[in-house]
Write a protein that holds these residues in place. Structure first.
Motif, PDB file in Angstrom:
ATOM      1  N   VAL A 234       0.867  -1.103   0.179  1.00  0.00           N
ATOM      2  CA  VAL A 234       0.279   0.012   0.023  1.00  0.00           C
ATOM      3  C   VAL A 234       1.018   1.172   0.139  1.00  0.00           C
ATOM      4  O   VAL A 234       0.669   2.139  -0.863  1.00  0.00           O
ATOM      5  CB  VAL A 234      -0.755   0.114   1.125  1.00  0.00           C
ATOM      6  CG1 VAL A 234      -1.790   1.347   1.481  1.00  0.00           C
ATOM      7  CG2 VAL A 234      -2.024  -1.169   0.895  1.00  0.00           C
ATOM      8  N   ALA A 235       1.668   1.113   0.770  1.00  0.00           N
ATOM      9  CA  ALA A 235       2.656   2.344   0.935  1.00  0.00           C
ATOM     10  C   ALA A 235       3.362   2.599  -0.461  1.00  0.00           C
ATOM     11  O   ALA A 235       3.799   3.680  -0.939  1.00  0.00           O
ATOM     12  CB  ALA A 235       3.796   2.249   2.139  1.00  0.00           C
ATOM     13  N   ASN A 236       4.055   1.489  -0.985  1.00  0.00           N
ATOM     14  CA  ASN A 236       4.803   1.576  -2.198  1.00  0.00           C
ATOM     15  C   ASN A 236       3.864   2.062  -3.390  1.00  0.00           C
ATOM     16  O   ASN A 236       4.130   2.818  -4.336  1.00  0.00           O
ATOM     17  CB  ASN A 236       5.185   0.156  -2.709  1.00  0.00           C
ATOM     18  CG  ASN A 236       6.531   0.069  -2.075  1.00  0.00           C
ATOM     19  OD1 ASN A 236       7.258   0.701  -1.588  1.00  0.00           O
ATOM     20  ND2 ASN A 236       6.677  -1.468  -1.936  1.00  0.00           N
ATOM     21  N   ALA A 237       2.503   1.522  -3.590  1.00  0.00           N
ATOM     22  CA  ALA A 237       1.524   2.284  -4.478  1.00  0.00           C
ATOM     23  C   ALA A 237       1.229   3.675  -3.976  1.00  0.00           C
ATOM     24  O   ALA A 237       1.084   4.358  -5.079  1.00  0.00           O
ATOM     25  CB  ALA A 237       0.278   1.518  -4.128  1.00  0.00           C
ATOM     26  N   GLU A 238       1.324   4.294  -2.945  1.00  0.00           N
ATOM     27  CA  GLU A 238       1.091   5.678  -2.539  1.00  0.00           C
ATOM     28  C   GLU A 238       2.071   6.466  -2.954  1.00  0.00           C
ATOM     29  O   GLU A 238       1.992   7.548  -3.484  1.00  0.00           O
ATOM     30  CB  GLU A 238       0.722   5.989  -0.963  1.00  0.00           C
ATOM     31  CG  GLU A 238      -0.545   5.189  -0.361  1.00  0.00           C
ATOM     32  CD  GLU A 238      -0.825   5.235   1.064  1.00  0.00           C
ATOM     33  OE1 GLU A 238       0.302   5.529   1.647  1.00  0.00           O
ATOM     34  OE2 GLU A 238      -1.824   5.030   1.615  1.00  0.00           O
ATOM     35  N   LEU A 239       3.507   5.817  -2.854  1.00  0.00           N
ATOM     36  CA  LEU A 239       4.574   6.378  -3.245  1.00  0.00           C
ATOM     37  C   LEU A 239       4.372   6.543  -4.753  1.00  0.00           C
ATOM     38  O   LEU A 239       4.968   7.636  -5.086  1.00  0.00           O
ATOM     39  CB  LEU A 239       5.655   5.658  -2.876  1.00  0.00           C
ATOM     40  CG  LEU A 239       7.181   6.382  -2.831  1.00  0.00           C
ATOM     41  CD1 LEU A 239       7.373   7.536  -2.413  1.00  0.00           C
ATOM     42  CD2 LEU A 239       8.160   5.302  -2.568  1.00  0.00           C
TER      43      LEU A 239
ATOM     44  N   GLU B 209       2.273   6.895  -6.500  1.00  0.00           N
ATOM     45  CA  GLU B 209       1.081   7.886  -7.091  1.00  0.00           C
ATOM     46  C   GLU B 209       1.724   9.245  -6.546  1.00  0.00           C
ATOM     47  O   GLU B 209       1.341  10.453  -7.428  1.00  0.00           O
ATOM     48  CB  GLU B 209      -0.373   7.682  -6.238  1.00  0.00           C
ATOM     49  CG  GLU B 209      -1.334   8.604  -6.603  1.00  0.00           C
ATOM     50  CD  GLU B 209      -2.799   8.451  -5.569  1.00  0.00           C
ATOM     51  OE1 GLU B 209      -3.289   9.381  -5.535  1.00  0.00           O
ATOM     52  OE2 GLU B 209      -2.696   7.214  -5.036  1.00  0.00           O
ATOM     53  N   LEU B 210       2.330   9.419  -5.563  1.00  0.00           N
ATOM     54  CA  LEU B 210       2.507  10.653  -5.081  1.00  0.00           C
ATOM     55  C   LEU B 210       3.903  11.395  -6.118  1.00  0.00           C
ATOM     56  O   LEU B 210       4.123  12.390  -6.545  1.00  0.00           O
ATOM     57  CB  LEU B 210       3.367  10.739  -3.595  1.00  0.00           C
ATOM     58  CG  LEU B 210       2.451  10.564  -2.377  1.00  0.00           C
ATOM     59  CD1 LEU B 210       3.037  10.382  -1.211  1.00  0.00           C
ATOM     60  CD2 LEU B 210       1.713  11.899  -2.671  1.00  0.00           C
ATOM     61  N   LYS B 211       4.650  10.271  -6.705  1.00  0.00           N
ATOM     62  CA  LYS B 211       5.918  10.700  -7.589  1.00  0.00           C
ATOM     63  C   LYS B 211       5.030  11.124  -8.928  1.00  0.00           C
ATOM     64  O   LYS B 211       5.605  11.750  -9.475  1.00  0.00           O
ATOM     65  CB  LYS B 211       6.346   9.490  -7.926  1.00  0.00           C
ATOM     66  CG  LYS B 211       7.559   8.831  -6.794  1.00  0.00           C
ATOM     67  CD  LYS B 211       8.409   7.915  -7.198  1.00  0.00           C
ATOM     68  CE  LYS B 211       9.408   7.440  -6.217  1.00  0.00           C
ATOM     69  NZ  LYS B 211      10.176   6.157  -6.381  1.00  0.00           N
ATOM     70  N   SER B 212       3.914  10.214  -9.087  1.00  0.00           N
ATOM     71  CA  SER B 212       3.292  10.773 -10.326  1.00  0.00           C
ATOM     72  C   SER B 212       2.789  12.005 -10.206  1.00  0.00           C
ATOM     73  O   SER B 212       2.875  13.067 -11.243  1.00  0.00           O
ATOM     74  CB  SER B 212       1.963   9.730 -10.598  1.00  0.00           C
ATOM     75  OG  SER B 212       1.485   9.926 -11.655  1.00  0.00           O
ATOM     76  N   LYS B 213       1.945  12.354  -9.115  1.00  0.00           N
ATOM     77  CA  LYS B 213       1.631  13.816  -8.937  1.00  0.00           C
ATOM     78  C   LYS B 213       2.694  14.833  -9.006  1.00  0.00           C
ATOM     79  O   LYS B 213       2.642  15.907  -9.379  1.00  0.00           O
ATOM     80  CB  LYS B 213       0.768  13.934  -7.664  1.00  0.00           C
ATOM     81  CG  LYS B 213      -0.397  13.196  -7.612  1.00  0.00           C
ATOM     82  CD  LYS B 213      -1.276  13.114  -6.181  1.00  0.00           C
ATOM     83  CE  LYS B 213      -2.644  12.330  -6.367  1.00  0.00           C
ATOM     84  NZ  LYS B 213      -3.282  12.721  -5.114  1.00  0.00           N
TER      85      LYS B 213
END
Length: 142
Positions: free
Chosen positions: A68-73, A75-79
């Motif tokens: 989950v943390a990797n997926a959030e990371l 997403e944040l990198k994409s943003k």
């Protein structure tokens, strides 16, 4: 003599039975001790299995949290990349606008100079016209 022999055999047999009974009691004690140790080992194995299961469950939970943390990371990198791209576009747009502003200022300065020259020319013509009008009026008065 036969009776003595039988009596000796009987005593020997009784001694042998007594020894065997003693061995049976010793073996029974050893068996009991081994059963207690076996029960203790089974208990320790069960406790270890519970700990292992808990550890495996914790590993699975932590792995899921990590995913989950990797997926959030990601997403944040994409943003962040989107924001970086927006910033780069704004910087480029600002640069273009600054160039356009400089060009417009230069054109304004050129037009102002032409306007100043035109005003000076008009003022000069106005003075010449006034001179000519006065000259015509003087000639007309003569």
């Amino acid at each position: 003599s036969l009776r003595q022999e039988m009596s000796l055999d009987n005593q020997s047999n009784e001694m042998r039975v007594s020894e065997l009974e003693s061995e049976v009691r010793a073996l029974s004690t050893v068996k009991h001790i081994l059963q207690l140790k076996s029960n203790k080992i089974e208990s320790l194995n069960a406790a270890a299995q519970v700990e292992l299961d808990e550890s495996n469950n914790k590993i699975v939970r932590l792995s899921e949290e990590n995913n989950v943390a990797n997926a959030e990371l990601v997403e944040l990198k994409s943003k962040l990349q989107v924001e970086i791209d927006k910033t780069a576009n704004l910087v480029a747009e600002k640069s273009d606008i600054e160039e356009q502003l400089k060009s417009a200022e230069s054109e304004r300065d050129d037009l102002q100079q032409k306007l100043d020259e035109a005003v000076l020319s008009c003022e000069t013509m106005s003075v010449s016209l006034e001179d000519a009008r006065l000259e015509i009026q003087l000639k007309s008065d003569e």
